[in-house]
Scaffold this motif. Sequence first.
Motif, short mmCIF file in Angstrom:
data_model
loop_
_atom_site.label_atom_id
_atom_site.label_comp_id
_atom_site.label_asym_id
_atom_site.label_seq_id
_atom_site.Cartn_x
_atom_site.Cartn_y
_atom_site.Cartn_z
N TYR A 73 -3.48 16.97 1.37
CA TYR A 73 -3.13 15.77 2.15
C TYR A 73 -1.68 15.74 2.62
CZ TYR A 73 -7.67 13.98 0.77
OH TYR A 73 -9.01 13.82 0.61
N LEU A 128 -7.33 8.78 12.69
CA LEU A 128 -5.94 8.65 13.14
C LEU A 128 -5.87 8.16 14.58
CD1 LEU A 128 -4.41 11.85 11.51
CD2 LEU A 128 -3.96 9.47 10.86
N ARG A 140 -0.64 13.71 5.88
CA ARG A 140 0.23 12.54 5.77
C ARG A 140 1.49 12.72 6.62
NH1 ARG A 140 1.23 11.05 -0.32
NH2 ARG A 140 1.80 9.03 0.59
N THR A 194 -6.70 6.86 6.88
CA THR A 194 -7.59 7.98 6.56
C THR A 194 -8.15 7.90 5.15
OG1 THR A 194 -5.62 9.30 6.00
CG2 THR A 194 -6.54 9.58 8.21
N GLU A 195 -8.20 6.70 4.59
CA GLU A 195 -8.67 6.57 3.21
C GLU A 195 -10.14 6.96 3.07
OE1 GLU A 195 -9.84 1.81 3.30
OE2 GLU A 195 -8.00 2.46 2.35
N ASP A 237 -1.01 4.26 8.48
CA ASP A 237 -0.49 4.51 7.14
C ASP A 237 -1.56 5.28 6.41
OD1 ASP A 237 -2.42 2.64 6.45
OD2 ASP A 237 -0.99 1.01 6.18
N ASP A 238 -1.40 5.46 5.11
CA ASP A 238 -2.39 6.24 4.36
C ASP A 238 -3.78 5.60 4.39
OD1 ASP A 238 -0.62 8.23 3.69
OD2 ASP A 238 -0.11 7.41 1.73
N HIS A 239 -3.84 4.29 4.60
CA HIS A 239 -5.14 3.63 4.62
C HIS A 239 -5.95 4.01 5.85
CE1 HIS A 239 -4.41 1.21 1.09
NE2 HIS A 239 -3.25 0.80 1.58
N THR A 277 0.54 11.80 10.02
CA THR A 277 0.42 10.34 10.11
C THR A 277 1.79 9.69 10.30
OG1 THR A 277 -1.54 10.42 8.68
CG2 THR A 277 -0.47 8.28 8.98
N ARG A 278 2.77 10.14 9.52
CA ARG A 278 4.11 9.58 9.64
C ARG A 278 4.71 9.88 11.02
NH1 ARG A 278 4.38 11.53 4.29
NH2 ARG A 278 5.47 13.42 4.99
#
Length: 343
Positions: free
Chosen positions: A144, A120, A148, A134-135, A130-132, A151-152
Motif C-alpha cells: 500500500y 481514486l 498511498r 481505497t478502503e 485519503d486512505d478511506h 493518493t497523496r
Amino acid sequence: MTAGHTIRLNGRDVALAGTDPAESLLRWLKRQHLHGTKEGCADGDCGACTVALVERDAAGASRYRAVNSCLLPMGMLPGREVVTVEGLADGASLHPVQQALVDTGGSQCGYCTPGFVMSLFVGHAHGELDDHATEGNLCRCTGYAPIRAATRALAAQPPAGGHLQAALAKPRAALSAASLADFHNPVTVDEALALKARHPQARWIAGATDLGVNLSHGEAVAQAFIALDRIASLQDLHIGADAVTIGAGIPLTRLQVELAGVFPALDEMLRWFAARQVRNRATLGGNLGSASPIGDLLPVLLALDATVHCQGPRGNRALPIDSYFQGYRRTARADDELITAVT
C-alpha cells in the motif's frame, strides 16, 4: 412501466435487450469485451471490480459513486450510467489517477489496479482523497505504500478537467420506472406494492449488497425482483428536535455525512461497516429487510430504541425494533410489506 432497455457506458448508449437481468454488471462487462474490470472474489470484498456509477444527488446534480460491479444485477441498470477504467484515458493521455500510480510504482501484477484506479478517480473528482477512498480495495502484491503515495500526490492536485469532470456540472433527471424481463424498477411505493401484488413471489431488492452475492454466484434467488432504489420517498431524511426519521432507501454513505454528530454510536459503527463501495449501495431498509445476523446496524438500532415503519396492502405499521426480529432472518414484516423508514 417503461421498458428502459439501454445503459450509458463510457459515454455511449448500449442496448440491454436480451440481457439476463440477474447477471452481474461485472460479467456483462466481460461480454462487452471490457476486461479491465477484474473479478477477484465476486462477493463485494476485494474491490477489483470497482466501477463508477453516475448518480443524481439530493440537489439534482451528478455524482460519481464507486461500486462493486460484481454485486449489481443488470436488472437495476436500465437508464443508468456507468464509467469503467477503459473510459478514463483521453486518447493516448492517461487520466491523472492512472499517471499517479505509474509515477509512484503503484502496480505490480496489475490485477487489482483497475479497482484502485476507479476508487481514486471518484475521490479525485470530488476532492475526497485519503486512505478511506481505497478502503474497499485489496492489494495482494504491490503493497500500500506506493498506492498511498499516489493518493497523496493526487490530493495536492485540482480535479482533472475534461468531459468526465464536466459531466458533473450537468443537472441529472431522476431515473424513470423501468423493467428488464422480470426485474422491475418502480419509482413510487404504490407502484412497488402493486407489482408485488401481481408478482407475489418477487423479492424486494434495495442496494443488492446482500442478494447481489447470491446472484453473483448463480443462485436462483427468485423468479422476479422489485428494486427499490429509484423510489424518491424512500430517500427522505428528517432530523427533528427529538427524533430522526431515515428513509429506508438511503445509502449508508449518506448517513455517515448527513447524520454526523447526531448519534455518536452510529458514527463510530459506520466507520467500520464494510467498505465504501458497499456503503455506497447498502441501505438501512435493506439491512433490516434481510435480517442477516451479520447486519452491523441492528444492535445500534436496538440501543437507540428505533421504530421500523412498514407499508403494505393493509396499510401502514410501526414496529418497535425490539419486537421486529423474530429469529434467524425472520422478522415481523409481512412478505407483501416493504420497509419505508426508521425513526
